[in-house]
Design a protein around this motif. Structure first.
Motif, mmCIF file in Angstrom:
data_model
loop_
_atom_site.group_PDB
_atom_site.id
_atom_site.type_symbol
_atom_site.label_atom_id
_atom_site.label_comp_id
_atom_site.label_asym_id
_atom_site.label_seq_id
_atom_site.Cartn_x
_atom_site.Cartn_y
_atom_site.Cartn_z
ATOM 1 N N VAL A 1 0.646 -0.542 0.175
ATOM 2 C CA VAL A 1 -0.196 0.099 0.054
ATOM 3 C C VAL A 1 1.059 0.852 0.378
ATOM 4 N N GLY A 2 2.168 1.724 0.609
ATOM 5 C CA GLY A 2 2.604 2.380 0.980
ATOM 6 C C GLY A 2 3.488 2.893 -0.421
ATOM 7 N N PRO A 3 3.223 2.539 -1.483
ATOM 8 C CA PRO A 3 3.766 3.445 -2.749
ATOM 9 C C PRO A 3 2.569 3.979 -3.363
ATOM 10 N N VAL A 4 1.339 3.412 -3.393
ATOM 11 C CA VAL A 4 0.225 3.745 -4.270
ATOM 12 C C VAL A 4 0.151 5.240 -2.935
ATOM 13 N N LEU A 5 0.004 4.586 -1.819
ATOM 14 C CA LEU A 5 -0.733 6.389 -0.674
ATOM 15 C C LEU A 5 -0.062 7.141 -1.211
ATOM 16 N N ARG A 6 1.666 7.016 -1.317
ATOM 17 C CA ARG A 6 2.478 7.827 -1.458
ATOM 18 C C ARG A 6 2.290 8.865 -2.665
ATOM 19 N N ALA A 7 2.131 7.760 -3.614
ATOM 20 C CA ALA A 7 1.501 8.232 -4.940
ATOM 21 C C ALA A 7 0.715 9.259 -5.032
ATOM 22 N N ASP A 8 -0.559 9.110 -4.666
ATOM 23 C CA ASP A 8 -1.157 9.720 -3.893
ATOM 24 C C ASP A 8 -1.196 10.880 -3.353
ATOM 25 N N LEU A 9 -0.306 10.734 -1.823
ATOM 26 C CA LEU A 9 -0.516 11.954 -1.317
ATOM 27 C C LEU A 9 0.044 13.265 -2.074
ATOM 28 N N SER A 10 1.262 12.587 -2.587
ATOM 29 C CA SER A 10 1.890 14.035 -3.485
ATOM 30 C C SER A 10 1.565 14.585 -4.504
ATOM 31 N N ARG A 11 0.158 14.077 -5.159
ATOM 32 C CA ARG A 11 -0.254 14.821 -6.070
ATOM 33 C C ARG A 11 -1.289 16.210 -4.976
ATOM 34 N N LEU A 12 -1.548 15.608 -3.754
ATOM 35 C CA LEU A 12 -1.836 16.935 -2.989
ATOM 36 C C LEU A 12 -0.873 17.853 -2.772
ATOM 37 N N GLU A 20 9.373 8.603 2.860
ATOM 38 C CA GLU A 20 8.983 6.990 3.289
ATOM 39 C C GLU A 20 9.545 7.737 4.724
ATOM 40 N N VAL A 21 9.111 6.722 5.901
ATOM 41 C CA VAL A 21 9.966 6.368 6.890
ATOM 42 C C VAL A 21 10.013 5.431 7.532
ATOM 43 N N PRO A 22 11.504 5.782 7.111
ATOM 44 C CA PRO A 22 12.226 4.384 8.083
ATOM 45 C C PRO A 22 12.130 3.619 9.927
ATOM 46 N N PRO A 23 11.413 2.938 10.108
ATOM 47 C CA PRO A 23 11.936 2.467 11.396
ATOM 48 C C PRO A 23 12.155 3.766 12.292
ATOM 49 N N ARG A 34 10.161 6.272 24.970
ATOM 50 C CA ARG A 34 10.669 4.831 26.041
ATOM 51 C C ARG A 34 9.720 4.312 25.122
ATOM 52 N N ALA A 35 10.396 2.974 26.196
ATOM 53 C CA ALA A 35 10.176 1.776 25.229
ATOM 54 C C ALA A 35 8.257 1.638 25.058
ATOM 55 N N GLY A 36 8.289 1.111 23.712
ATOM 56 C CA GLY A 36 6.674 0.736 23.370
ATOM 57 C C GLY A 36 6.162 1.422 22.279
ATOM 58 N N VAL A 37 6.914 3.073 21.913
ATOM 59 C CA VAL A 37 6.811 3.796 21.793
ATOM 60 C C VAL A 37 7.347 3.843 20.079
ATOM 61 N N GLN A 38 6.588 3.426 19.564
ATOM 62 C CA GLN A 38 7.762 3.005 17.890
ATOM 63 C C GLN A 38 6.842 3.197 17.118
ATOM 64 N N GLY A 39 6.945 4.326 16.128
ATOM 65 C CA GLY A 39 6.561 4.470 14.807
ATOM 66 C C GLY A 39 6.224 3.756 13.876
ATOM 67 N N ARG A 40 5.425 2.658 13.452
ATOM 68 C CA ARG A 40 5.474 2.153 11.714
ATOM 69 C C ARG A 40 4.804 2.691 11.154
ATOM 70 N N ALA A 41 4.963 4.418 10.745
ATOM 71 C CA ALA A 41 4.307 5.214 9.674
ATOM 72 C C ALA A 41 4.407 5.176 8.560
ATOM 73 N N GLU A 42 3.519 5.198 7.512
ATOM 74 C CA GLU A 42 3.916 4.406 6.054
ATOM 75 C C GLU A 42 4.168 5.234 5.154
ATOM 76 N N ALA A 43 3.869 6.751 5.918
ATOM 77 C CA ALA A 43 4.379 8.111 4.865
ATOM 78 C C ALA A 43 4.238 9.239 5.313
ATOM 79 N N VAL A 44 5.669 10.323 5.798
ATOM 80 C CA VAL A 44 5.296 11.730 6.249
ATOM 81 C C VAL A 44 4.829 12.505 5.083
#
Lengths: 461, 461
Positions: A1-12, A20-23, A34-44
C-alpha cells in the motif's frame, strides 16, 4: 500500500513533501524515547497550507488510513508517534504569522510555528506570550495547543489553552473549520474550542491558532529557597499563597534531585548548604515596585518558617533556568535512563504524595527523585534505571502502576501537562466517574466516527 | 398528568418542595420579560440535595418529562423558562458552602448560593471572586456558570468559567457526575468542564461548583471619561491597551444612553459637559502604587487624545456602579419598554458596529442607544419601545434580525454574556461553520439523547 499511498498524497502536497519513514526515523519516535513507543508510519507528509492538510485528511479518511498529526516531536508520551501505522502529518512547513496586532494584544499564527518564535514576536512588540512549556525552540505552537502544555509560569498565567482565542482545525472527514474568535465573551455555542485544546490530535488537526498576548511584565525576579526537608518545603509552598503572595513560578526540586544537580548549581560561588534536602524556585514578576514588595514580604515570611536554610537570589536568571531545564538530562545521566511520570497531587497533599512515591520506588529497589511545579502540585515523578536491565524496567513499570493508583486515591490527576498520548492510554477510567468516561468516548466517536484520528491515543479505557 | 407527576415528585423531594406553577408565576418568566417567553411548567421542584436533583432528573428522564433547571431567574433570554412545559428544577434551596479554604484560594459551593454570597465569603477572607455579572443579589452561582456570565471586570479577569475548577452535575438519564477538580493542570481527558460551562442547562443540571479565588486587589480606582463622540470614544478604548495599560473595567455609554442617564450622573456637583456624546467607565485595580502609576499614565494619554472633554474621578465608586447598573431601568422608563440585545463586535470594529446599529434602528423609526463592555466589544444594543404598540415591537424585531446579521458579517458574536436561551435559538447557524454547527448538535444528542434537558434552548438551528 505504501507506494500507492505516497503517490496519491504526492498529488495533494507535492512529491517533495511526502517521505517514506524508516523505523529509525525521528518521525517514528518522540522525545520521551520510552519503550513501546515505536512508530510504523507509512509516510510522513508536510503540507504547506491548511487546504493541503484538509485534502490529506480527506484522502486518508476516505481510504481508511490513520492520521497522526505531529508538531515538534518534543512530546514524552508517544502522542505524535504512529504506533498503529498510517500517515504522519507534520505541520513543520506551516509557520506563517497570518496576523500580528500588538495594539490589540493578539496574533494569529500557523500551527507549525515554533513556540520560541511566538514568544520572540510577542517580546519584540513589548508583549508576552505567557505559556512556557519546555523545549520551546523545538516544540510548535500547534503541538502546545493540542497537548494544552503547561510550564512553570502556568501557576500565575494558566496553561496554554488559557491564551487560545480561536482555532483553525481540520475535522473528519476532511473539513476546514474555524472555532472561537477574538471575542473574549462569546456564549453563542458549546465550547468546542476548549474541547479541541488538549485533544492531542484525536479529534482534529489544528492548522492555525489565534493567541492572546499580555503586556510584558516590567521585571521578574527569581530566587532559590533551600530547605531542610520535603515536609518543610511543602509547608513553605503553601505558606506563600496563604499570605496573599502570588508568585509567577513556584517550582520545587526534592532532595534527591537537588543532590544530583548540586554540581551544576547556578550560583557558581555557592553550593547548597549541608543539610539542604529540598529546594524551591520562586519567581515574582510585574511592576518593579510590586515585585520588590512581594520579594520583601516573601523573604520575611520565609525567614520565620522552620527549615528554611537559605534564600539565594538568582543573579543570573538565564543560568537558573538552564540549570532547571537541565534536570532531565542530568537525572538521565545518573544511570543511563530514567522514567518520569507527569502527575498532579492536590497541593495540600503534595508532601504526602511525594513521600509515598518514594516508598513505592524504594519497595521496588529503585532510586527515585521528583521535581516539578509545586504551586499546582504538578510532579515529574522519576525513577532512575539502567536501560539494559530488563528487570529494572519491569519494576519501574510497577512503580508507575502504583503511582497512578496513588494519584487517583489522593484526588489528583494522572496527567498534568505532558498529555496522555499512547503511554497513558486507559488510565482515565480509574480517575473519572463512569458516565464522564462514556462521554469522553462518545465525543471521540462524534468527531471521528471511523476512529482514524490519531488512533490509540488519549484512550479513556 | 400534573397531579400524578406532582405526587411522584413529592415522594422524591417532599411534598412541601413541589409546587404548581400558574401561568403568572415568577417561575414561568425571567428578568427579560420579553414577548414570547411564557413558561408552561407542570411543576416546580425545589430539591435539597444533589441526590434529590439526581432522583428528579432520573424520574423525568424515565417518564419523558422535560427538565428546566433554574437559578435566580435573572436571565434575559428565557433560558430558565419552561416554554415547552415540563418540570422546573429550582436550585434555590441548595446553598451550602461545602468547602472554604482561604489559604488555598478556593471554595466549593452548591449551585443555588447567590453570587453575592460567593463574593462576600471571598471578601471576608481577604480574597476576591472576580466575576461580577449584574444582579448578583438575586442570581445564583450555578446560573452564572450555566450561562458563563460576564460582567465589567471580565475584561481583566475573564468570564465566570475562567474561575470554575470543577462541577458536580446531574447528567441524563440521572447520574451524579464530577467533572474537573482543583488541579490547575489536568489533561487526563477531554475538557468536559468547559463544555458544561455555558451550556445553559441543555447538557445537565449543575448542582455544585468548585471556584478559584484570588487575593483581593489592594485598591481600585474608577473614573468617567467624557468624550465628544462615538468615534473618539472607540479610539480612546483602543489607545489604552495599545499603550500597555490593563484596566480592570473599560465600559462605555453611547451618547443616547449618556443623555438618558445624565440626570442621575453620579458626581452630584457636576453634569456631563455640553457636547459630551460618549462616556467611558475606566477602572484600574491592584497594588496602590501600580494603580496610581496606571491612572497617571492613562490621564496623560487621554489628555493627548482628540475629543476627550473631561475625566471625572469617581469619588464614590458605589454611586458610580449604582448609576451604571441603573441603565436598564432608566432606559426602560423612557418609553415604557426596551429591547436590548447582547452582542459582540470585534473591538477594532466597535465604532462601525455601533454606527450601523444606530442606522438600522433609525431606518425602522426607532430610538436606539447602546452601552456595554467596550474593552471586549460587548454591546447591549437597545431600542426603546412602547410596549403597547404592536407595530413598534414588530419593527424592533426587524432591528434585531438586521443587528444579528451585522454582527456575524463583522466577525463578532450573536451572544456575549447573556446566553442564547430561548430567544436566540437558531442564530448560531449563521455564525458558525457548518461542521461546527453539526458538532454542537451532536454534543447535545450525546449528552441528552431524548432531548429532555431544557428543550428549545441554545438550539443551533
Amino acid at each position: 500500500v505504501g507506494p500507492v499511498l505516497r503517490a496519491d498524497l504526492s498529488r495533494l502536497v507535492g512529491g517533495e513533501h511526502v517521505h517514506e519513514v524508516p523505523p529509525e526515523s525521528p518521525y517514528n519516535r518522540d522525545a520521551g524515547k520510552r519503550a513501546g513507543v515505536q512508530g510504523r508510519a507509512e509516510a510522513v507528509v508536510l503540507p504547506g497550507s491548511a487546504e493541503e492538510v484538509r485534502a490529506v485528511v480527506a484522502w486518508c479518511y476516505e481510504h481508511d488510513v490513520a492520521i497522526v498529526p505531529r508538531g515538534g516531536g518534543t512530546g514524552m508520551m508517544g502522542g505524535a508517534v504512529a504506533v498503529h501505522g498510517g500517515v504522519v502529518i507534520s505541520l513543520e512547513r506551516m509557520r506563517r504569522v497570518r496576523e500580528l496586532e500588538p495594539a490589540l494584544w493578539r496574533m494569529l499564527v500557523e500551527a507549525g510555528l515554533p513556540t520560541s518564535e511566538v514568544k520572540r514576536l510577542a517580546r519584540e512588540n513589548g508583549l508576552m506570550f505567557a505559556p512556557d512549556p519546555g523545549a520551546s525552540e523545538q516544540s510548535q505552537i500547534g503541538g502546545n495547543v493540542a497537548t494544552n502544555a503547561g510550564g512553570p509560569h502556568a501557576l500565575k498565567y494558566g496553561v496554554t489553552g488559557a491564551w487560545v482565542a480561536s482555532l483553525e482545525v481540520v475535522l473528519a472527514p476532511g473539513e476546514l473549520v474555524h472555532v472561537g474568535g477574538w471575542a473574549a465573551k462569546d456564549v453563542a455555542g458549546y465550547d468546542l474550542r476548549s474541547l479541541l485544546i488538549g485533544s492531542e490530535g484525536t479529534l482534529g488537526v489544528i492548522t492555525a491558532v489565534g493567541l492572546r498576548l499580555l503586556p510584558a511584565p516590567e521585571t521578574a525576579h527569581a530566587s532559590i529557597v533551600l530547605l531542610s526537608d520535603r515536609e518543610r518545603g511543602c509547608e513553605a509552598m503553601r505558606a506563600l499563597p496563604a499570605a496573599g503572595l502570588r508568585p509567577s513560578v513556584l517550582d520545587f526540586l526534592d532532595g534527591e534531585t537537588l543532590a544530583i544537580m548540586a554540581g551544576s548549581y547556578p550560583l557558581p560561588q555557592q553550593q547548597p548548604p549541608p543539610g539542604a534536602g529540598f529546594a524551591l524556585i520562586l519567581e515574582f514578576d510585574g511592576e518593579r515596585e510590586t515585585v520588590s514588595t512581594e520579594r520583601r514580604t516573601a523573604n520575611e515570611l520565609l525567614g520565620q518558617l522552620d527549615g528554611v536554610l537559605r534564600v539565594d537570589d538568582a543573579t543570573d536568571p538565564d543560568a537558573l533556568w538552564r540549570w532547571r531545564d537541565g534536570a532531565n538530562g542530568v537525572v538521565t545521566a545518573q544511570r543511563g535512563a530514567k522514567i518520569s511520570e507527569d502527575v498532579v497531587f492536590p497541593v495540600e497533599r503534595l508532601a504526602e504524595g511525594l513521600a509515598r512515591f518514594e516508598e513505592i520506588a524504594s519497595r521496588q529497589g529503585l532510586q527515585s527523585c521528583a521535581w516539578g511545579h509545586g504551586g499546582e502540585g504538578n510532579v515529574h515523578a522519576t525513577v532512575l534505571v539502567d536501560p539494559q536491565a530488563q528487570d529494572e524496567l519491569a519494576r519501574a513499570a510497577q512503580v508507575g502502576e502504583e503511582l497512578f493508583a496513588l494519584v487517583v486515591k489522593l484526588g489528583g490527576s494522572v496527567a498534568g501537562e505532558h498529555g496522555v498520548g499512547y503511554l497513558k492510554r486507559g488510565r482515565l477510567a480509574a480517575q473519572w466517574d463512569g458516565p464522564a468516561v462514556e462521554l469522553h468516548e462518545g465525543i471521540k466517536r462524534l468527531f471521528d466516527p471511523k476512529g482514524l484520528m490519531n488512533p490509540g491515543k488519549k484512550l479513556a479505557r
